[in-house]
Design an enzyme around this catalytic site. Structure first.
Site, short mmCIF file in Angstrom:
data_model
loop_
_atom_site.label_atom_id
_atom_site.label_comp_id
_atom_site.label_asym_id
_atom_site.label_seq_id
_atom_site.Cartn_x
_atom_site.Cartn_y
_atom_site.Cartn_z
N GLY A 106 0.81 -1.21 0.00
CA GLY A 106 0.00 0.00 0.00
C GLY A 106 0.84 1.26 0.00
O GLY A 106 2.08 1.22 0.08
N GLU A 143 -1.42 -10.45 3.18
CA GLU A 143 -1.13 -9.64 4.36
C GLU A 143 -1.51 -10.40 5.63
O GLU A 143 -0.76 -10.40 6.62
CB GLU A 143 -1.90 -8.31 4.29
CG GLU A 143 -1.36 -7.37 3.21
CD GLU A 143 -2.23 -6.15 2.99
OE1 GLU A 143 -1.77 -5.22 2.31
OE2 GLU A 143 -3.38 -6.13 3.48
N LYS A 150 -6.93 7.55 9.76
CA LYS A 150 -7.33 6.14 9.73
C LYS A 150 -7.87 5.65 11.07
O LYS A 150 -8.40 4.55 11.16
CB LYS A 150 -6.12 5.26 9.33
CG LYS A 150 -5.44 5.67 8.02
CD LYS A 150 -6.36 5.51 6.83
CE LYS A 150 -5.69 5.91 5.53
NZ LYS A 150 -4.55 5.08 5.16
#
Length: 210
Positions: free
Chosen positions: A14, A88, A106
């Site tokens: 990411g 992941e 986040k």
């Protein structure tokens, strides 16, 4: 500071992790090797002159570093915006410590505003979608240029909207029991151990309660 010297580490994927790999390149001489959770991260690690191993060859890892799409103060997460959630989750499970790096946008009180990714075997897509509706979600097949997004594992992604996830561990388990689901983007049963949270006042460190 969290990367042990001369060990094999796990590296996520990411936009945040891409920045981390740039910094990791500066200490590449201290790193024995890395296990990557996506093809994109593998390419960046090799560009940084860091050897990339398979998890089967590496065994248990000292630490796994990754970002999050959403995370709570209990360090449960939603991940998978980049469609790498299965790898992941595997690499996180095989690591002694999970370090999450994220900015304070986040951090949420309740997971679910970010659509929950669910990786599915292609033939099961419609069936899994119907089962997700029964759980209160609104699944949507992730598309790109008019075609279903294909994961590094050759599967498809359903993004589940309209969830307010009060019990992340319970929902993670329930979705994973649906036939055809490879895994889902809730990282609650194995959440982060430490969150390095970027804020306007600097980086704050949050630790998961035992």
């Amino acid at each position: 500071a969290y990367v042990p010297i001369d060990t094999i580490i796990g590296v996520g994927s990411g936009s945040t992790v891409n920045l981390f790999i740039v910094e990791l390149a500066k200490i590449s001489h201290r790193i024995k090797a890395a296990v990557s959770s996506s093809d994109a991260s593998t390419a960046l690690l090799r560009q940084a002159n860091i050897e990339v191993m398979t998890l089967n060859d590496a065994g248990m890892l000292s630490v796994y570093i990754d970002g999050a799409d959403e995370i709570t103060r209990h360090l449960a997460m939603i991940k998978g915006g980049g469609a790498a959630l299965t790898r992941e989750k595997i690499v996180a499970a095989a690591s002694d410590k999970f370090i999450c790096i994220a900015d304070d946008s986040k951090l949420v009180g309740v997971l679910g505003k970010f659509p929950l990714p669910v990786e599915v075997i292609p033939m099961s897509r419609s069936y899994v979608a119907r089962e997700l509706v029964k759980l209160g979600g609104a699944p949507e097949w992730r598309m790109l240029d008019g075609k279903g997004v294909i994961t590094d594992n050759g599967n498809w992604i359903l993004d589940v909207h309209n969830l307010a996830i009060a019990d992340p561990i319970g929902l993670e388990s329930a979705i994973n029991q649906i036939a055809g689901v490879v895994t889902n983007g809730l990282f609650a049963r194995r959440g982060a151990d430490i969150l390095l949270l970027a804020t306007s006042d600097g980086v704050k460190t949050l630790t998961r309660s035992p």
